[in-house]
Design an enzyme around this catalytic site. Structure first.
Site, PDB file in Angstrom:
ATOM      1  N   LYS A  71      -8.036  -6.028  11.228  1.00  0.00           N
ATOM      2  CA  LYS A  71      -8.915  -5.172  10.166  1.00  0.00           C
ATOM      3  C   LYS A  71      -7.782  -4.488   9.335  1.00  0.00           C
ATOM      4  CE  LYS A  71     -13.033  -4.276  12.920  1.00  0.00           C
ATOM      5  NZ  LYS A  71     -13.954  -3.096  13.257  1.00  0.00           N
ATOM      6  N   ASP A 107     -18.617  -0.572   8.525  1.00  0.00           N
ATOM      7  CA  ASP A 107     -19.020  -0.100  10.018  1.00  0.00           C
ATOM      8  C   ASP A 107     -19.678   1.216   9.742  1.00  0.00           C
ATOM      9  OD1 ASP A 107     -17.974  -2.119  11.619  1.00  0.00           O
ATOM     10  OD2 ASP A 107     -15.657  -1.123  11.592  1.00  0.00           O
ATOM     11  N   ALA A 160      -2.947  14.511  19.781  1.00  0.00           N
ATOM     12  CA  ALA A 160      -3.418  15.429  18.762  1.00  0.00           C
ATOM     13  C   ALA A 160      -2.759  15.088  17.150  1.00  0.00           C
ATOM     14  CB  ALA A 160      -2.961  16.717  19.065  1.00  0.00           C
TER      15      ALA A 160
END
Ligand code: ATR
Length: 287
Positions: A71, A107, A160
């Site tokens: 992708k 998507d 994070a």
């Protein structure tokens, strides 16, 4: 598969790709609409992407869907990109037009259509959304929720710094307030959330489980998992047990294929209960 010498050819490239549900979906619509076309599984190694796209174009294919691991690489090789591909940094549909590769991302549209169908078109207006994960699927989810006019979107990721990276890249593309959150921030953030979407591969067949606790999520909140194998993920089972409305991954899978089918074969197909039933049957056999 319908087929003759003049059949329109399309398919899905990936590695591995044998598990893909896309041929079943497209074959269903080809039969339903009596289209003279074929949709093939096309196993393509990571390092063979460019040569595969060139060859498929040269052999008369009209385009291909793109899945893992191609992708992001398809984004890099496309000659033109649509707005959603640019905002996600990923391409799940390549169309061959006059020797050029047009990269699109369907998507976000697929998830938006699925959420609208399950929760209603205005369900997210002014609301607060939490997204688990910070990969390409999380980016598509940010766009879908933004298009549905969510006011605030919080991206939670185990690492994070990846959530921070996503937020910095996507802020210029959206209207909603976008925040990066650490996994550990969840209990504090949970009480204001209307929709939680899992975009991680946690809980997918063969992958690690998703270690996530829904405690603190308000009673009226909804939970969506974009994983569709298995269809009843632990997260969704937990959500249903707590009385939350839930949205499974099959809706997004079906709806993201609609623009691809239309671009390949020139007919806009419909997502129906009969199509869902066919896919559910197939998934129950895959196990
Ligand atoms: P995609 O582009 O399909 O979204 P990806 O780029 O491989 O896939 O990203 C996978 C995401 O799922 C990441 O956010 C990953 O978290 P880390 O960045 O911390 O690795 C997340 N992920 C995968 N398995 C997970 C699990 N078991 N629990 C929580 N997060 C998980």
């Amino acid at each position: 598969m319908m087929g003759s010498a003049s059949a329109r050819l399309a398919g899905v490239i990936g590695w591995p790709v044998a598990h893909s549900m896309s041929p079943l979906l497209h074959d269903y619509w080809l039969r339903e609409h009596g289209v003279n076309g074929a949709y093939l599984l096309l196993p393509v190694l990571r390092e063979k992407l460019s040569v595969a796209l060139e060859s498929l174009q040269a052999t008369g294919f009209c385009g291909v869907n793109v899945t893992v691991p191609h992708k992001v690489a398809s984004f890099a090789v496309a000659h033109e990109l649509d707005e959603l591909a640019l905002a996600t940094g990923a391409v799940n549909l390549v169309l061959f037009r006059d020797g050029r590769l047009l990269g699109r991302n369907t998507d976000a549209l697929g998830l938006q259509a699925s959420l609208e169908e399950s929760l209603g078109p205005a369900a997210l207006r002014g609301s607060s959304v939490a997204i688990l994960g910070a990969g390409g699927a999380a980016r598509a989810t940010v766009l879908a929720c933004d298009k549905m006019q969510a006011a605030t979107i919080r991206v939670f990721n185990r690492r994070a710094e990846r959530a921070e990276f996503l937020v910095t890249a996507m802020r210029p593309h959206i209207h909603a307030e976008l925040y990066a959150c650490a996994w550990a921030d969840w209990p504090r953030a949970a009480k204001g959330i209307f929709l939680l979407v899992n975009t991680t591969s946690g809980g997918m067949k063969g992958a690690e489980p998703l270690d996530f606790n829904l405690d603190g999520l308000p009673f009226g909140a909804c939970v969506c998992d974009i994983v569709y194998n298995p269809l009843k993920t632990k997260l969704l089972e937990g959500a249903r047990a707590r009385g939350h409305r839930s949205v499974d991954g099959l809706g997004m899978l079906m709806h993201q294929a609609v623009p691809a089918f239309e671009a390949f074969y020139g007919v806009k197909p419909r997502v129906t209960p009969a199509l869902r039933a066919e896919l559910e049957r197939a998934l129950s056999h895959v196990g």
